[in-house]
Design a protein around this motif. Sequence first.
Motif, PDB file in Angstrom:
ATOM      1  N   PRO A 122       1.831   2.617  21.161  1.00 56.33           N
ATOM      2  CA  PRO A 122       0.985   2.638  20.765  1.00 56.33           C
ATOM      3  C   PRO A 122       1.273   1.293  18.685  1.00 56.33           C
ATOM      4  O   PRO A 122       0.030   0.849  18.631  1.00 56.33           O
ATOM      5  CB  PRO A 122       1.449   3.965  19.947  1.00 56.33           C
ATOM      6  CG  PRO A 122       2.645   4.605  21.002  1.00 56.33           C
ATOM      7  CD  PRO A 122       3.019   3.718  21.169  1.00 56.33           C
ATOM      8  N   LEU A 123       2.124   1.098  18.841  1.00 48.58           N
ATOM      9  CA  LEU A 123       2.001   0.071  17.882  1.00 48.58           C
ATOM     10  C   LEU A 123       1.777  -1.113  18.679  1.00 48.58           C
ATOM     11  O   LEU A 123       0.303  -1.752  17.883  1.00 48.58           O
ATOM     12  CB  LEU A 123       3.836   0.055  17.396  1.00 48.58           C
ATOM     13  CG  LEU A 123       3.846   1.007  16.403  1.00 48.58           C
ATOM     14  CD1 LEU A 123       5.580   0.094  15.884  1.00 48.58           C
ATOM     15  CD2 LEU A 123       3.158   0.810  14.948  1.00 48.58           C
ATOM     16  N   LEU A 124       1.696  -1.735  19.923  1.00 42.25           N
ATOM     17  CA  LEU A 124       0.880  -3.068  20.438  1.00 42.25           C
ATOM     18  C   LEU A 124      -0.058  -2.486  21.228  1.00 42.25           C
ATOM     19  O   LEU A 124      -1.372  -3.281  20.607  1.00 42.25           O
ATOM     20  CB  LEU A 124       2.601  -3.401  21.772  1.00 42.25           C
ATOM     21  CG  LEU A 124       3.296  -3.475  21.470  1.00 42.25           C
ATOM     22  CD1 LEU A 124       4.603  -3.278  22.520  1.00 42.25           C
ATOM     23  CD2 LEU A 124       3.592  -5.025  20.570  1.00 42.25           C
ATOM     24  N   LYS A 125      -0.536  -0.965  21.258  1.00 46.09           N
ATOM     25  CA  LYS A 125      -1.917  -1.483  21.472  1.00 46.09           C
ATOM     26  C   LYS A 125      -2.550  -1.249  20.053  1.00 46.09           C
ATOM     27  O   LYS A 125      -3.963  -2.053  20.120  1.00 46.09           O
ATOM     28  CB  LYS A 125      -2.079   0.242  22.324  1.00 46.09           C
ATOM     29  CG  LYS A 125      -1.404   0.444  23.623  1.00 46.09           C
ATOM     30  CD  LYS A 125      -2.085   1.593  24.232  1.00 46.09           C
ATOM     31  CE  LYS A 125      -0.942   1.635  25.796  1.00 46.09           C
ATOM     32  NZ  LYS A 125      -1.532   2.941  26.569  1.00 46.09           N
ATOM     33  N   LYS A 126      -2.715  -0.507  19.265  1.00 44.83           N
ATOM     34  CA  LYS A 126      -3.348  -0.456  17.435  1.00 44.83           C
ATOM     35  C   LYS A 126      -3.482  -1.807  17.382  1.00 44.83           C
ATOM     36  O   LYS A 126      -4.370  -2.368  16.819  1.00 44.83           O
ATOM     37  CB  LYS A 126      -2.183   0.221  17.543  1.00 44.83           C
ATOM     38  CG  LYS A 126      -2.960   0.880  15.773  1.00 44.83           C
ATOM     39  CD  LYS A 126      -2.700   1.064  14.681  1.00 44.83           C
ATOM     40  CE  LYS A 126      -3.475   1.427  13.309  1.00 44.83           C
ATOM     41  NZ  LYS A 126      -2.510   2.286  12.238  1.00 44.83           N
ATOM     42  N   ALA A 127      -2.475  -2.555  17.211  1.00 47.85           N
ATOM     43  CA  ALA A 127      -2.100  -3.743  17.387  1.00 47.85           C
ATOM     44  C   ALA A 127      -3.250  -5.262  17.791  1.00 47.85           C
ATOM     45  O   ALA A 127      -3.208  -6.639  17.752  1.00 47.85           O
ATOM     46  CB  ALA A 127      -0.851  -4.807  16.851  1.00 47.85           C
ATOM     47  N   GLY A 128      -3.316  -4.638  19.580  1.00 52.61           N
ATOM     48  CA  GLY A 128      -4.298  -5.613  20.055  1.00 52.61           C
ATOM     49  C   GLY A 128      -3.237  -6.873  20.948  1.00 52.61           C
ATOM     50  O   GLY A 128      -3.584  -7.390  21.577  1.00 52.61           O
TER      51      GLY A 128
END
Length: 132
Positions: A122-128
């Motif tokens: 989720p962190l990686l997705k949020k950061a794009g």
Amino acid sequence: MQYQAATEYYYNYIPVSHQYFPTVAVDPLERVAKLAAQNAVMIFSLSTCCMCYAVKSLFSGMGVNPTVYELDEDPLRGREIERALVRLMGSSTAVPVVFIGGRLVGSMDRVMASHINGTLVPLLKKAGALWL
């Protein structure tokens, strides 16, 4: 593995007769913060460090293309940035240090803990940095 290299200049430059000379050095922690803010995933690493290799491999295996700053490959600024990272992390070993979305995640143990408990994706997705 293929990584995006961090390639920004460390000094402010002024032109003097068609040449550029450094005027004021930027604080290493400011440089770290700026690089972290400009990249979805930023890893400060040493090219000979096995833990750095492992964290880069983890991200690469997930389909993430992190920006990697190899401290030992930058003779002018690498040592200063490494000392700044030691102060930032509060430990004797400076690398690897991972930032995601401009926020400090931490070293290898924090990244792996995030991966195991399911908060890394989720962190990686949020950061794009991760699309799927």
